[in-house]
Design a protein around this motif. Structure first.
Motif, short mmCIF file in Angstrom:
data_model
loop_
_atom_site.label_atom_id
_atom_site.label_comp_id
_atom_site.label_asym_id
_atom_site.label_seq_id
_atom_site.Cartn_x
_atom_site.Cartn_y
_atom_site.Cartn_z
N ARG A 267 10.87 7.92 1.29
CA ARG A 267 9.46 7.18 1.11
C ARG A 267 9.53 6.57 -0.40
O ARG A 267 10.00 7.18 -1.18
N GLU B 9 6.81 3.96 -1.65
CA GLU B 9 5.69 3.04 -1.71
C GLU B 9 5.68 2.63 -2.98
O GLU B 9 5.46 1.41 -3.26
N GLY C 52 0.87 1.74 -6.15
CA GLY C 52 0.06 2.57 -4.96
C GLY C 52 -0.31 1.75 -3.88
O GLY C 52 -0.66 2.06 -2.89
N LEU C 53 -0.19 0.10 -4.11
CA LEU C 53 -0.70 -0.61 -3.04
C LEU C 53 0.18 -0.34 -1.55
O LEU C 53 1.46 -0.37 -1.62
N PRO C 54 -0.57 -0.17 -0.40
CA PRO C 54 0.14 0.16 0.65
C PRO C 54 0.95 -0.95 1.30
O PRO C 54 0.64 -1.45 2.37
N SER D 91 2.53 -0.44 4.94
CA SER D 91 2.29 -1.54 5.94
C SER D 91 3.26 -2.28 6.61
O SER D 91 3.40 -2.69 8.10
N THR E 16 -2.17 4.50 -10.72
CA THR E 16 -1.89 4.11 -9.23
C THR E 16 -0.66 4.43 -8.56
O THR E 16 -0.36 4.71 -7.73
N ALA F 172 -0.31 8.01 -7.64
CA ALA F 172 -1.08 8.16 -6.52
C ALA F 172 -0.25 7.84 -5.36
O ALA F 172 -0.25 8.45 -4.27
N GLY F 173 0.35 6.72 -5.59
CA GLY F 173 1.31 6.03 -4.35
C GLY F 173 2.39 7.30 -4.05
O GLY F 173 2.76 7.47 -2.82
N LEU G 24 2.22 10.35 -4.70
CA LEU G 24 1.80 11.68 -4.13
C LEU G 24 1.22 11.37 -2.62
O LEU G 24 1.64 12.41 -1.76
N ALA G 25 0.98 10.09 -2.07
CA ALA G 25 0.51 9.90 -0.80
C ALA G 25 1.88 10.00 -0.10
O ALA G 25 1.88 10.30 1.00
N ASP G 26 2.93 9.64 -0.53
CA ASP G 26 4.21 9.74 0.01
C ASP G 26 4.87 11.34 0.13
O ASP G 26 5.00 11.35 1.42
#
Lengths: 386, 386
Positions: free
Chosen positions: B161, B163, B169-171, B175, B369, B372-373, B375-377
């Motif tokens: 991943r 992102e 961090g923008l998706p 997407s 930001t 955060a991206g 971490l989401a991954d």
């Protein structure tokens, strides 16, 4: 090759489009090591099921034939003439889906795809999830019934996906989930989530009378057969509820403040659609026009939006939750203020996106787009399958 | 409770912010049934590793202490005074990471997180992926080296991943992957993916001289220490290459047409930063001004964008691939044309988003930001862990 069996519930416009996407993506998915195996398709009346559930799905020519039969308004049961399948009528069909779920659920896994627009699927979905199945929903209704149902559906949060319940295929839910799990607290979501109302509000902004704009929208095919289904705001409220619940708010549909664009005395119980269009609507023109002008004098425009404030992560008590749906005055020069036509727009304000929001914009309706969102969800649960 | 061990490579601004996010999300992740266990942290010189790899991670107070030590510019090896860990110097550290990867890779799984800005991590990443580990990257460089490296990193596409390599961090990547796997062919991507160049282009649009705008941007902290690192376009080109490769284009960095905002004779080998700012830049003012005026006379504005056309799904031959980075004239009234300041904006045109694009906009830089991206991954690969 990863083999993902699925049952589709509902084969109206979105469901049929999904089947066509699945068939046309065969070679693409195969390069990704994936095979989506449609083992059953049901509508409100019947269910057709592959003969050899464990090894085979309904084949592609059968699925396309099924789409043609449904498009022609005929019954699914007619399909037994065309291939190796069995058909079940209602209410037997529901038990059959659960039988397959228990058979495949813990064995190979199974995705239950809900492209219906019914409240009735929630019972099957809950039980199937309990049996270890995954669920992918385009249908908003199961997610907007009681909080108890919602919690049961999210018993295994990774097993349920529902991108297409808000903004069709727009990556709204996926993005919000990423934000939440990265610990970035959501302060506010404000969005125009109805293409119809987006169109209506940008047209009245130009000085056109509401009555004319709604008639135009209806003739463009932007509204439901009874435009009051859009103008009442209930569809937007359901989307707002889904967003609010994802943020952790334990609220129900009846605690959302919903502004209807028409008064009760013009409701479907009192006026026919024709009466409403010919006589009722024009009585509303003056008021909306005055509001548009007042907003313009403040440098603002009117938009029909949902507003949700505060996430569970902020430890707000339920008293501080805001979840409402209606007309708001917004700066002409904001992403929502600049919106023209039927696009959906969502502004998300978080710690990371505090002054300038994260904005997601694009077509938020349509069978093709909605089905694409459903298909992306199905592909995205692949890691739960062995 | 799902236990996800990880090793962080690189603990500059983004890496440290990630560690802080992981610590502050403990209770949130625990409600989701997740525990992120940091078993090792490395920088270019050293690596600290938990004493008991199989059962424990470095504890939270140690991780926060580590952030303080690194912020103060001290060495990681200093940390052995503070907790139950072992430190390894370079080049021993690389072998140690691989030893852990082989130990945990197929057993519990391991996520290798690359928040460095180095080319060197690609060797470790490739081997760890080969051992069944997952990789999460904020570092663009491993993805923009040779096509051979790229293919090896994506040997198991669900295991990697990245992102935060495009738009922080923008998706964006999430997407785009959803669009691709739903079989919706991408016709064009056009995006402003540099906050610095976004700011520069919207300021020169207002009539300010380029030389002044760049100096302002530098003093606002929007640029690299040498602003030519931004103005040369290489960072945007790397992002464009990543997007193009995701779309299936087998191209390298050197096949991307890159427009630099300064000529070769003002390059870092020839001019000092001070010279460039004081003397070089002002020589460029007139030309940019003329281009801004010419665009304005067409009702357009100038934006520094990447343009990528055609996806593998369209079966285009490599001759038809467009992947370029530079100044373009764009309609004032498009999402990119309306962009002000340092936000990133991406317009994606597909079958579903054909006339009006899918638009993703928001802050596309910053340690918070970006982390955060990342971490989401990390959270998103959880289904690959048992």
């Amino acid at each position: 090759m990863k083999n993902i069996p699925l049952i589709l519930m509902g084969c109206g416009g979105v469901g049929r489009q999904l089947l066509e996407h699945i068939v046309s993506c065969r070679s693409l998915h195969s390069t990704q090591g994936l095979c989506l195996r449609v083992v059953g398709v049901g509508d409100s009346k019947s269910l057709v099921v592959s003969d050899d559930l464990l090894n085979k799905g309904l084949d592609d020519s059968f699925l396309l034939q099924l789409c043609r039969v449904k498009s022609a308004g005929e019954s699914l049961s007619k399909l037994c003439d065309f291939g190796e399948c069995r058909a079940f009528g209602h209410p037997e069909s529901e038990g059959k889906i659960l039988e397959i779920a228990s058979q495949l659920g813990r064995k190979t896994g199974l995705v239950l795809v809900d492209c219906s627009a019914s409240f009735d699927t929630v019972v099957v979905l809950k039980q199937a999830i309990d049996m270890g199945c995954c669920a992918v929903l385009a249908n908003k209704k199961p997610l907007t019934s009681s909080m108890e149902d919602f919690k049961k559906l999210f018993m295994y949060p990774r097993h349920i996906r529902h991108e297409s319940t808000v903004g069709a295929g727009l990556p709204v839910i996926a993005s919000l989930n990423r934000i939440i799990c990265s610990g970035d607290p959501v302060h506010q979501i404000i969005g125009s989530l109805s293409g119809t109302l987006g169109y209506v509000m940008s047209e009245v902004e130009d000085g056109k009378p509401l009555s004319q704009v709604v008639k135009d929208a209806k003739s463009l095919g932007y509204t439901e057969p009874d435009p009051r289904d859009d103008l009442g705001g209930m569809d937007v409220a359901r989307k707002a509820l889904i967003l609010a619940r994802i943020l952790g708010h334990q609220i129900n549909l009846d605690s959302i403040k919903i502004e209807s664009l028409y008064p009760k005395e013009m409701g479907p119980d009192i006026m026919t659609v024709e009466d409403f269009l010919d006589r009722g609507l024009s009585l509303l023109d003056k008021d909306i026009q005055a509001r548009v002008e007042k907003a313009a004098s403040n440098g603002n425009v009117l938009r029909y939006v949902c507003v949700i404030e505060g996430s569970r992560h902020l430890f707000l008590s339920s008293l501080h939750i805001v979840c409402e749906v209606g007309i708001q005055e917004l700066p002409k020069n904001s992403p929502l203020g600049r919106l023209r036509g039927s696009d959906n727009v969502l502004e998300i304000y978080t710690r990371c996106y505090s002054k300038q929001p994260l904005v997601i914009q694009g077509a938020g309706a349509g069978n093709d787009t909605t089905a694409a969102g459903v298909l992306a969800d199905i592909v995205d649960v692949q890691d739960l399958f062995s």
